[in-house]
Design an enzyme around this catalytic site. Structure first.
Site, short mmCIF file in Angstrom:
data_model
loop_
_atom_site.label_atom_id
_atom_site.label_comp_id
_atom_site.label_asym_id
_atom_site.label_seq_id
_atom_site.Cartn_x
_atom_site.Cartn_y
_atom_site.Cartn_z
N ASN A 1 0.86 -1.19 0.00
CA ASN A 1 0.00 0.00 0.00
C ASN A 1 0.89 1.23 0.00
O ASN A 1 1.50 1.56 1.01
CB ASN A 1 -0.89 -0.04 1.26
CG ASN A 1 -1.70 1.22 1.44
OD1 ASN A 1 -1.82 2.03 0.52
ND2 ASN A 1 -2.28 1.39 2.62
N TRP A 2 0.96 1.89 -1.15
CA TRP A 2 1.89 3.01 -1.30
C TRP A 2 1.34 4.32 -0.70
O TRP A 2 2.03 5.33 -0.70
CB TRP A 2 2.24 3.21 -2.78
CG TRP A 2 3.01 2.06 -3.36
CD1 TRP A 2 3.48 0.96 -2.70
CD2 TRP A 2 3.41 1.89 -4.74
NE1 TRP A 2 4.15 0.12 -3.57
CE2 TRP A 2 4.11 0.67 -4.82
CE3 TRP A 2 3.24 2.65 -5.90
CZ2 TRP A 2 4.64 0.19 -6.02
CZ3 TRP A 2 3.76 2.17 -7.09
CH2 TRP A 2 4.46 0.96 -7.15
N LYS A 3 0.11 4.32 -0.30
CA LYS A 3 -0.52 5.49 0.33
C LYS A 3 -0.28 6.76 -0.50
O LYS A 3 -0.16 6.68 -1.71
CB LYS A 3 -0.01 5.67 1.77
CG LYS A 3 -0.12 4.39 2.60
CD LYS A 3 0.08 4.65 4.06
CE LYS A 3 0.19 3.34 4.81
NZ LYS A 3 0.10 3.49 6.24
N HIS B 1 -9.59 0.83 5.16
CA HIS B 1 -8.29 1.01 5.83
C HIS B 1 -8.48 1.96 7.00
O HIS B 1 -9.28 2.91 6.93
CB HIS B 1 -7.28 1.58 4.82
CG HIS B 1 -5.88 1.58 5.35
ND1 HIS B 1 -5.43 2.52 6.25
CD2 HIS B 1 -4.84 0.75 5.11
CE1 HIS B 1 -4.16 2.26 6.54
NE2 HIS B 1 -3.78 1.19 5.86
N GLU C 1 -5.24 -5.22 10.77
CA GLU C 1 -4.25 -4.16 10.92
C GLU C 1 -4.51 -3.43 12.24
O GLU C 1 -5.32 -2.49 12.28
CB GLU C 1 -4.35 -3.18 9.76
CG GLU C 1 -4.06 -3.78 8.41
CD GLU C 1 -3.47 -2.75 7.46
OE1 GLU C 1 -2.40 -3.01 6.91
OE2 GLU C 1 -4.08 -1.68 7.30
N GLY D 1 2.50 2.07 10.76
CA GLY D 1 3.44 3.17 10.60
C GLY D 1 4.16 3.57 11.87
O GLY D 1 4.80 4.62 11.92
N SER E 1 3.56 -2.30 10.41
CA SER E 1 5.01 -2.31 10.61
C SER E 1 5.66 -3.64 10.21
O SER E 1 6.60 -4.09 10.85
CB SER E 1 5.34 -1.94 12.06
OG SER E 1 4.92 -0.61 12.34
C1 PEP Z 1 -0.75 0.01 6.12
O1 PEP Z 1 -0.90 1.20 5.97
O2 PEP Z 1 -1.60 -0.77 5.65
C2 PEP Z 1 0.42 -0.46 6.85
C3 PEP Z 1 0.39 -1.67 7.30
O3 PEP Z 1 1.44 0.43 7.05
P1 PEP Z 1 2.90 0.13 7.68
O4 PEP Z 1 3.39 -1.17 7.07
O5 PEP Z 1 3.74 1.27 7.28
O6 PEP Z 1 2.70 -0.01 9.15
#
Ligand code: PEP
Length: 258
Positions: A9-11, A101, A173, A179, A217
């Site tokens: 997920n490049w956001k 999300h 999640e 993050g 993470s």
């Molecule tokens: C996400 O935004 O779906 C995510 C898991 O982010 P990160 O891996 O940076 O925690």
């Protein structure tokens, strides 16, 4: 056993040129080791404006990597300025859509009823929905993680009709792990994945085939342990998907555990 998957997920990151370069590097890198998409599916989710060039960079309609959208609006068309429908996404080759999300829930006010409608529309259009569930730290600390996660999951399942379940993917999640660098321990994640798998199995006899990904993470250094935890069928990756090298290491980690 459910299919294993890794989705990046490049956001809200990267320019068009950077997104195309990263997509090309991922596609090329996957050719560099024994990767079989039937064993571990791989998807990448760029920002909307880059879906078309990124789709081309990974091979267009025949791509072995799935083109994924980060969100979509539940309505098919109309006066919804700034919104994008699932039909529009399908028309540019998107195969999967992330729904609910935690950042969409927290920043953009997406709620469970909207998640239900969006899952229904995405699956109804023949695409796959990657439906996200997860508790905040306050909810975990007050002993409400199970209630919150299963409540969100029930809203997701309300949008699933019949055989469309075969196109559902769930991502657990924990909001406190996204993050933050604070990954859930395999025991913490494994427990929640167990609850989710149990609910999916009681929802439908085919529910045991729904993949449940972990997100929060995920890094090359922790994927081996997470991917070998029972009930974790892959990863939804944010930060570590923004560099081809770390993303490919995560794919390799899931491949090794599968
Ligand atoms: C996400 O935004 O779906 C995510 C898991 O982010 P990160 O891996 O940076 O925690």
């Amino acid at each position: 056993m459910p299919q294993r998957l890794v989705i990046g997920n490049w956001k809200l990151h990267l320019t068009a040129a950077e997104a195309v370069a990263l997509a090309s590097a991922v596609a090329e890198g996957l050719g560099g080791f024994e990767w079989d998409p039937a064993r571990v599916g791989v998807g990448i989710a760029p920002s909307y404006p880059f879906l078309v060039p990124v789709g081309q960079a990974i091979g267009g309609a025949d791509a072995r990597v799935d083109l994924v959208a980060q969100a979509c609006h539940p309505e098919p068309q109309g006066a919804f300025t700034g919104a994008v429908s699932v039909e529009q996404l399908a028309s540019v080759g998107v195969r999967r859509v992330i729904v609910g999300h935690s950042e969409r829930r927290r920043v953009f006010g997406v709620d469970d009823p909207q998640v239900t409608r969006t899952v229904n529309r995405v699956l109804g259009a023949g695409l796959s929905a990657v439906a996200c569930v997860g508790e905040t730290l306050a909810e975990r600390d007050s002993g409400r993680a199970r209630e919150v996660v299963l409540g969100q999951l029930d809203a997701v399942l309300e949008g699933v009709k019949g055989s469309a379940l075969g196109r559902l993917i769930v991502a657990y999640e924990p909001v406190w792990a996204i993050g933050t660098g604070q990954v859930a321990t395999p025991a913490q994640a494994g427990e929640v994945h167990g609850w989710i798998h149990e609910r999916l199995a009681s929802f439908d006899p085919n529910g045991s085939q729904v993949p449940v990904l972990y997100g929060g993470s995920v890094k090359p250094g922790n994927i081996a342990e997470l991917a070998s935890t029972p009930g974790i069928d892959g990863a939804l990756v944010g930060g570590a998907s923004l560099e081809a090298e770390s993303f490919l290491k995560i794919v390799q980690g899931v491949l090794k555990a599968s």
